[in-house]
Design an enzyme around this catalytic site. Structure first.
Site, PDB file in Angstrom:
ATOM      1  N   GLY A  11     -11.505  -0.187   2.648  1.00 57.56           N
ATOM      2  CA  GLY A  11     -10.533  -1.570   2.061  1.00 57.56           C
ATOM      3  C   GLY A  11     -11.625  -2.467   0.982  1.00 57.56           C
ATOM      4  O   GLY A  11     -12.676  -1.872   1.356  1.00 57.56           O
ATOM      5  N   THR A 101      -6.800 -14.224   9.672  1.00 56.07           N
ATOM      6  CA  THR A 101      -6.631 -15.430   8.832  1.00 56.07           C
ATOM      7  C   THR A 101      -5.936 -16.898   8.124  1.00 56.07           C
ATOM      8  O   THR A 101      -5.816 -17.518   8.977  1.00 56.07           O
ATOM      9  CB  THR A 101      -5.246 -14.531   7.960  1.00 56.07           C
ATOM     10  OG1 THR A 101      -4.100 -15.185   7.392  1.00 56.07           O
ATOM     11  CG2 THR A 101      -4.181 -14.060   9.114  1.00 56.07           C
ATOM     12  N   TYR A 125       3.485 -11.671  11.050  1.00 62.56           N
ATOM     13  CA  TYR A 125       2.282 -10.517  10.439  1.00 62.56           C
ATOM     14  C   TYR A 125       1.361 -12.137  10.996  1.00 62.56           C
ATOM     15  O   TYR A 125       0.067 -11.455  11.894  1.00 62.56           O
ATOM     16  CB  TYR A 125       1.766 -10.940   9.352  1.00 62.56           C
ATOM     17  CG  TYR A 125       0.157 -10.845   8.279  1.00 62.56           C
ATOM     18  CD1 TYR A 125      -0.119  -9.359   8.534  1.00 62.56           C
ATOM     19  CD2 TYR A 125       0.028 -12.139   7.778  1.00 62.56           C
ATOM     20  CE1 TYR A 125      -1.773 -10.141   7.922  1.00 62.56           C
ATOM     21  CE2 TYR A 125      -1.574 -12.323   7.493  1.00 62.56           C
ATOM     22  CZ  TYR A 125      -2.086 -10.982   7.024  1.00 62.56           C
ATOM     23  OH  TYR A 125      -3.128 -11.214   6.933  1.00 62.56           O
ATOM     24  N   LYS A 129      -1.948 -11.379  14.633  1.00 61.35           N
ATOM     25  CA  LYS A 129      -3.295 -11.527  13.920  1.00 61.35           C
ATOM     26  C   LYS A 129      -4.123 -12.785  14.223  1.00 61.35           C
ATOM     27  O   LYS A 129      -5.140 -12.192  15.089  1.00 61.35           O
ATOM     28  CB  LYS A 129      -4.041 -12.108  12.103  1.00 61.35           C
ATOM     29  CG  LYS A 129      -3.147 -11.421  11.100  1.00 61.35           C
ATOM     30  CD  LYS A 129      -4.292 -10.402  10.750  1.00 61.35           C
ATOM     31  CE  LYS A 129      -5.706 -10.419  10.149  1.00 61.35           C
ATOM     32  NZ  LYS A 129      -6.566  -9.524  10.460  1.00 61.35           N
TER      33      LYS A 129
END
Length: 287
Positions: A11, A101, A125, A129
Site C-alpha cells: 500500500g 485516523t 469506518y 479504527k
C-alpha cells in the site's frame, strides 16, 4: 539491526515504511497475498515463524463510504486483524506499530486535537479504527500513530492516490479542482510518517498514542491553492462547502491534529507546505 515485519506492505504507506526501514534493518514485507491479517491462525503461525522484533501494521480498510454498507469488512481489517496482530506481538515479545485516523474525532473542535482529547467517531469506518486503537493498546510495547489525508509515494511504491494526488493530476491537466473551503486538515506525507515511525522505534520512545501528521493545517481549498502555486499553474479552483456535498459517511469538519507529543519525543514533523514541495520534487525527478 531489528527484524521488522511490515503488513500491508504494497500500500501507499506500507511501501514507504519498507523503503524507510530496509536500509538499516532486516525487513520482511508482507502483502495481502502473503498474509491475510484477518486470519487469526495465519497471523499467529507467520509471526511465530518470523520472530520479529517489531510488527508494523499498514493494512487497513480505507473505503470510508463503503464501510457504511460493509461494516463487517471494515471491522475485520481495522479492528479484529489488529487484535490478532497484538496477540502475536505479545507472544513474540515484539513491539506493535499501528496506524489510525483523525476520523475518530467528530470534527467540531476549533483548535488542533491532542492525544488526550476524547474520540467521538461518527461513521462505521471511524468506529472500526478506534476499536483497532484499543486492541493495539493491549500490547506492552505499542505505538498507535494517527495519520490523515495521506499523500506521496516512496521509491518503488504504488501510484499515489487520495485527494491530494487527484488534485495534482487535475491541476497539471488544467482541469477544474473542487475543494472544501470549510473542511480543515493536517495532511500526512507518507515518507515523513515512515521516518517518524523509525525514530520512535529506534529511540525506544515511550509507548502509546501519537499524532503523526505534517505540522500546521489548512482547508482543502488552501491546500489546492498551495499546490497550484508550487506547480506554477493558475489553477481553476472552485470552493465548495460540506453542506453542499452528499456523502454516504459523515466526515469531520475540523480535523487538524497537534504533533506536540511527537515533537516532545524528539521528532518534529515538517510543515505540510514543505512536505508538498519535497513530494513534488521527488515526483519530478523520478518522473
Amino acid at each position: 539491526m531489528m527484524r521488522i515485519v511490515v503488513t500491508g506492505a504494497q500500500g501507499q504507506l506500507g511501501a514507504a515504511l519498507v523503503h524507510e526501514f530496509r536500509a538499516t534493518h532486516d525487513v520482511t514485507a508482507l502483502s495481502h497475498a502473503d498474509l491475510d491479517v484477518t486470519g487469526d491462525a495465519a497471523v499467529a503461525s507467520t509471526m511465530t515463524a518470523l520472530r520479529p522484533d517489531a510488527i508494523i501494521n499498514a493494512a487497513a480498510y480505507n473505503d470510508v463510504d463503503g464501510a457504511e454498507d460493509h461494516p463487517l469488512d471494515a471491522l475485520d481489517l481495522n479492528a479484529f486483524a489488529v487484535r490478532a496482530l497484538a496477540r502475536a506481538a505479545e507472544r513474540c515479545g515484539a513491539a506493535l506499530i499501528h496506524y489510525s485516523t483523525d476520523f475518530v474525532f467528530n470534527g467540531t473542535a476549533s483548535q488542533p486535537m491532542t492525544e488526550t482529547d476524547r474520540p467521538n467517531p461518527q461513521s462505521v469506518y471511524a468506529a472500526s479504527k478506534l476499536l483497532g486503537e484499543w486492541f493495539a493498546a493491549d500490547v506492552d510495547r505499542q505505538y498507535v500513530l494517527r495519520v490523515e489525508s495521506l499523500f506521496g509515494q516512496a521509491p518503488g511504491g504504488p501510484a499515489p492516490k487520495g485527494s491530494i494526488g487527484a488534485m495534482i493530476a487535475r491541476l497539471r491537466a488544467g482541469e477544474e479542482v473542487r475543494a472544501y473551503e470549510d473542511r480543515t486538515v493536517s495532511p500526512t506525507y507518507v515518507c515523513d510518517a515512515a521516518s517518524a515511525t523509525r525514530a520512535l522505534l529506534e529511540r525506544a520512545a515511550a509507548p502509546g498514542l501519537y499524532h503523526c501528521v505534517n505540522s500546521g493545517s489548512g482547508t482543502w481549498l488552501e491546500l489546492a491553492g498551495e499546490l497550484a502555486r508550487q506547480l506554477g499553474v493558475t489553477g481553476r479552483l472552485v470552493p465548495v462547502r460540506m453542506q453542499d456535498v452528499t456523502l454516504r459517511a459523515q466526515r469531520p469538519k475540523y480535523c487538524a491534529l497537534s504533533n506536540q507529543k511527537l515533537a516532545d519525543a524528539g521528532f518534529a514533523m515538517p510543515p505540510w507546505q514543505d512536505a508538498l514541495a519535497r513530494y513534488l520534487e521527488s515526483a519530478r525527478v523520478s518522473g
